[in-house]
Every structure is written in structure tokens, then in C-alpha cells.
Design a protein around this motif. Structure first.
Motif, short mmCIF file in Angstrom:
data_model
loop_
_atom_site.label_atom_id
_atom_site.label_comp_id
_atom_site.label_asym_id
_atom_site.label_seq_id
_atom_site.Cartn_x
_atom_site.Cartn_y
_atom_site.Cartn_z
N PRO A 29 -6.35 -6.07 -3.58
CA PRO A 29 -7.59 -6.12 -4.38
C PRO A 29 -7.81 -4.73 -4.99
O PRO A 29 -7.77 -3.74 -4.27
N TYR A 30 -7.99 -4.67 -6.29
CA TYR A 30 -8.11 -3.37 -6.96
C TYR A 30 -9.33 -2.61 -6.49
O TYR A 30 -10.41 -3.16 -6.33
N ASN A 31 -9.14 -1.33 -6.25
CA ASN A 31 -10.23 -0.43 -5.90
C ASN A 31 -10.76 0.16 -7.20
O ASN A 31 -10.12 1.01 -7.80
N GLU A 32 -11.93 -0.29 -7.62
CA GLU A 32 -12.43 0.18 -8.92
C GLU A 32 -12.78 1.66 -8.85
O GLU A 32 -13.23 2.16 -7.83
N VAL B 168 7.72 3.86 2.97
CA VAL B 168 7.71 4.70 1.77
C VAL B 168 7.55 3.77 0.56
O VAL B 168 8.17 2.73 0.47
N SER B 169 6.62 4.19 -0.32
CA SER B 169 6.27 3.34 -1.46
C SER B 169 6.65 4.04 -2.76
O SER B 169 6.35 5.22 -2.94
N THR B 170 7.32 3.32 -3.65
CA THR B 170 7.73 3.94 -4.92
C THR B 170 7.37 3.04 -6.10
O THR B 170 7.34 1.81 -5.98
N MET C 87 1.73 6.66 0.66
CA MET C 87 1.05 5.96 -0.44
C MET C 87 -0.15 6.73 -0.95
O MET C 87 -1.02 6.17 -1.60
N GLY C 88 -0.23 8.01 -0.63
CA GLY C 88 -1.34 8.82 -1.13
C GLY C 88 -1.02 9.32 -2.54
O GLY C 88 -0.27 8.69 -3.28
N ILE C 89 -1.57 10.48 -2.87
CA ILE C 89 -1.32 11.03 -4.21
C ILE C 89 0.16 11.41 -4.33
O ILE C 89 0.74 12.02 -3.44
N GLY C 90 0.75 11.04 -5.48
CA GLY C 90 2.13 11.44 -5.75
C GLY C 90 3.13 10.32 -5.68
O GLY C 90 2.84 9.23 -5.18
N GLU C 91 4.31 10.58 -6.21
CA GLU C 91 5.42 9.63 -6.16
C GLU C 91 6.47 10.20 -5.19
O GLU C 91 7.14 11.19 -5.51
N PRO C 92 6.61 9.57 -4.01
CA PRO C 92 7.53 10.12 -3.00
C PRO C 92 8.94 10.38 -3.53
O PRO C 92 9.54 11.41 -3.22
N PHE D 138 6.75 -5.99 -1.89
CA PHE D 138 6.30 -5.74 -3.26
C PHE D 138 4.79 -5.64 -3.26
O PHE D 138 4.11 -6.56 -2.79
N GLU D 139 4.28 -4.53 -3.78
CA GLU D 139 2.83 -4.38 -3.90
C GLU D 139 2.42 -4.89 -5.27
O GLU D 139 3.07 -4.59 -6.29
N TYR D 140 1.33 -5.65 -5.28
CA TYR D 140 0.86 -6.21 -6.54
C TYR D 140 -0.65 -6.11 -6.56
O TYR D 140 -1.37 -6.83 -5.86
N ILE E 116 7.75 -1.50 -2.97
CA ILE E 116 7.87 -1.26 -4.41
C ILE E 116 6.55 -1.63 -5.08
O ILE E 116 6.06 -2.76 -4.91
N SER E 117 5.99 -0.71 -5.84
CA SER E 117 4.77 -1.02 -6.61
C SER E 117 5.20 -1.79 -7.85
O SER E 117 5.72 -1.21 -8.79
N LEU E 118 4.97 -3.09 -7.82
CA LEU E 118 5.47 -3.95 -8.89
C LEU E 118 4.38 -4.18 -9.94
O LEU E 118 4.54 -3.85 -11.11
N HIS E 119 3.30 -4.81 -9.52
CA HIS E 119 2.07 -4.97 -10.32
C HIS E 119 2.18 -5.83 -11.58
O HIS E 119 1.17 -6.03 -12.28
N ALA E 120 3.38 -6.29 -11.91
CA ALA E 120 3.53 -7.18 -13.07
C ALA E 120 4.79 -8.01 -12.89
O ALA E 120 5.77 -7.53 -12.32
#
Ligand code: SAH
Length: 340
Positions: free
Chosen positions: A284-287, A186-188, A152-157, A251-253, A209-213
Motif C-alpha cells: 500500500p503506497y505511503n503517501e 536485499v532489495s534492488t 530497503m531504506g534510502i539508497g540503491e544497495p 517482487f515488490e509492487y 525486486i522492486s517491480l511496480h509495473a
């Protein structure tokens, strides 16, 4: 070629090509990942002749720690790669163990609007060994063992699919680093063809899965990838994943103030995920100073949580780490670049 790029299977093939028994690969693997030696000379149960051609064919490459930020429960590392590029990894101390978040690419092309990493476009994929070395270097620097790992660092696995699969093989292999499948996630952002491919890999690792909406319109605004791989198809693909693997999906939101944190968003999300073997991780969003998004108020976060819960959706709120350190993906690198 960097020795840390090779999975056990690939090393076995290498030895077979050399007319050697393939168990030699297991021996090399144990030296690398259990005894952690840094040269072929130290592999004392391997005969001289073999050591000689190993030395010709492979190198021991390294990545350098160039900055470190530490807080009680978190430690963030900035690495310099052989070509001068920089990446980050974050070690988080939980009561259940030490969890490492690794980068998979230099920069990222997914362009999620809220994400710091995407401000730098992808320069290149990380090699398998550069992911392995993030773990090895941090275990060495902090003198501890990592029990959990998230990509879940920089990049899209899944935009660096083959190297990521090889990396998972190495850290998961009993003869390698031996992290349990269920301790690897693994997060996509939702690259559908690669999720389909991943179903057939037969890996027992967790998928997030990064869903967010909760709908296509809002997701289009936040995540450009949604214009290519749309939400309804993504959900269909996840249903297929669950059916084939019998595994629960996360699901990540991220909760973004006044954007996706309303009551109606929570209700729509609950409806979207109803009946799926999944749970939602509210983040919680990291500003970050470079982007205008704000973190939702705590009361909103709790309200969102309650609505999902009442609608029988499994849900957790992600613990926040590293207030003092620049914890969001890409922040340490961005800040370091500004200072230097
Ligand atoms: N590209 C992959 C993995 C890297 S991002 C993916 O999209 O899943 C890992 C997670 O961190 C994603 O869910 C991403 O949306 C989230 N993220 C990015 N920036 C963030 C921030 N500033 N605060 C909180 N989470 C963030």
C-alpha cells in the motif's frame, strides 16, 4: 579506517600481513559484535603489542541519533554521519521478531517517481561501517535484539555493491552479528549486471525486486532505471537467478491509485510471472506531501490480490507501519530538514 568497515576476511588478511595468526581477527570480531565493546583496551585477551598497532591503524567511528519517532509497532531513527549528512533507519516490531530497515546511500540516483528518497540525489555511498552502526546503535538505544534485516531504506544497495556485500558478511557471520541468511533481504530496483554478480556471490540471503509495473511502458514512466535495464531482460535475469540459486524471489509492487492498480495490470502481472518461483508483495503506497501519487483504495488492493491468487501467483499484502511516523523512505529526513 573505521574498524566497523572490516569483514572478518579482511581483518584476517590484516593480521596475516602483520605476521600474526588469523584467529586474532575472530577474537576482535567477537569483542566488537558479541560483547559490543567500544575500544581496543577492553579486548583483554589480546596482547598489548597488538592492541597498540590496532589503535594506530583503526578508529571506532560513530553515527549519532539526532531524531526519533515512535509508535507502538515502529520506531524511526534519523542519524547524523561524521560529515554531517543524514540517513534514516526504521525498526518494525512483528510478532516473529524485530525487523530493521537500513539505508545504503546518502540520497539516491535511481529517480523512481513515487519515492521520497530520490528527491535528494545521491551524495555518496555509505561505508560498510555506517550500515553496521545503524544496527548497533538501534539495538543499544532500544535495548533489544534485531532478528531480521532489510536493505530497503534510502539508497540503491546494488549501486553501492562492494560495501553492501561486506555489510552482509558482517551481519551474517557467526562470529559477527550472526543474523541468519534467510532473515536478511536485499532489495534492488533492478540493476541487471549487479544481480548477475550477486548470483555468483553464493549468498543465501533473500533477493527482492522492486517491480511496480507489469510492462515496459508503464515501468519506464515510474522507474527511469527501466530505460537502461528493461523489464524483459530483468525477468530473464531473475529466471537465471532462480535457476542458479534455487531460491524464491520476491517482487515488490506498490499499488498507486489509478496508475498500476487496475484489473488488467493484475492480469498482465500474473502472466508475466507465471511459472516463476516467486511471490508478490503488494505494498500500500505511503503517501508523501511532496509527491502527487495516491494510495489505492482498499477494495482495489483486495481485488488485485484476488486476481493474482486466482492465477496461482503467491501474494501477500504488506502490513502498514507507522501511520503516525513518517514511514516512507526519506520522509523523516525530508520533514526534519523543513523544520530546521
Ligand atoms: N532502491 C532499492 C531499495 C530501497 S526502496 C529498491 O528500489 O528496491 C525500498 C522499497 O520501498 C522499494 O520497493 C521502493 O519502491 C519502495 N518505496 C519507495 N517509496 C515508497 C512509498 N512512498 N511507499 C511505499 N513504498 C515505497
Amino acid at each position: 579506517m573505521n574498524i566497523y568497515n572490516y569483514s572478518l576476511k579482511e581483518l584476517e588478511q590484516y593480521f596475516i600481513n602483520k605476521n600474526e595468526k588469523k584467529y586474532k581477527a575472530t577474537q576482535v570480531f567477537e569483542w566488537l559484535y558479541q560483547k559490543r565493546v567500544k575500544s581496543f583496551e577492553e579486548m583483554t585477551n589480546i596482547k598489548k603489542e597488538v592492541i597498540n598497532y590496532l589503535k594506530e591503524d583503526f578508529t571506532f567511528e560513530n553515527i549519532l541519533i539526532i531524531a526519533k519517532q515512535e509508535d507502538v509497532d515502529v520506531c524511526k531513527f534519523l542519524f547524523k554521519l561524521k560529515d554531517g549528512n543524514q540517513i534514516e533507519a526504521v525498526l518494525m516490531k512483528h510478532d516473529y521478531g524485530n525487523s530493521l530497515c537500513v539505508s545504503t546511500q546518502v540520497g539516491c540516483n535511481m529517480g523512481c517517481k513515487f519515492c521520497e528518497s530520490g528527491r535528494l540525489k545521491k551524495i555518496r555511498n555509505l561505508e560498510t561501517g555506517e550500515m553496521v552502526l545503524q544496527l548497533l546503535k538501534i539495538e543499544e538505544a532500544l535495548k533489544l535484539r534485531i532478528s531480521h534485516l532489510v536493505l530497503m531504506g534510502i539508497g540503491e544497495p546494488f549501486d553501492n555493491y562492494e560495501n553492501v556485500i561486506n555489510f552482509i558478511d558482517i551481519i551474517n557471520n557467526d562470529k559477527g552479528i550472526a543474523l541468519g541468511s534467510r532473515h536478511i533481504t536485499v532489495s534492488t530496483c533492478g540493476i541487471i549486471p549487479k544481480i548477475k554478480k550477486f548470483i555468483n556471490e553464493g549468498k543465501q540471503v533473500n533477493l527482492a525486486i522492486s517491480l511496480h509495473a507489469p510492462n515496459n511502458i508503464l515501468r519506464n514512466q515510474l522507474m527511469p532505471i527501466n530505460k537502461v535495464y528493461k523489464l524483459p531482460e530483468l525477468i530473464e535475469t531473475i529466471k537465471e537467478y532462480i535457476k542458479q540459486t534455487n531460491r524464491r524471489v520476491t517482487f515488490e509492487y506498490i499499488l498507486l491509485k489509478d496508475i498500476n492498480d487496475k484489473k488488467e495490470n493484475a492480469l498482465e502481472l500474473a502472466k508475466l510471472l507465471k511459472g516463476l518461483n516467486c511471490y508478490v508483495n503488494l505494498i500500500p503506497y505511503n503517501e508523501t506531501s511532496h509527491l502527487e501519487f495516491k494510495k489505492s483504495d482498499q477494495s482495489k488492493i483486495l481485488e488485485f490480490y484476488d486476481i493474482l491468487k486466482k492465477n496461482k501467483i503467491g501474494v501477500t499484502i504488506r502490513r502498514e507501519f507507522g501511520k503516525k511516523v513518517s514511514a516512507a523512505c526519506g520522509q523523516l529526513r525530508a520533514n526534519y530538514k523543513e523544520e530546521t
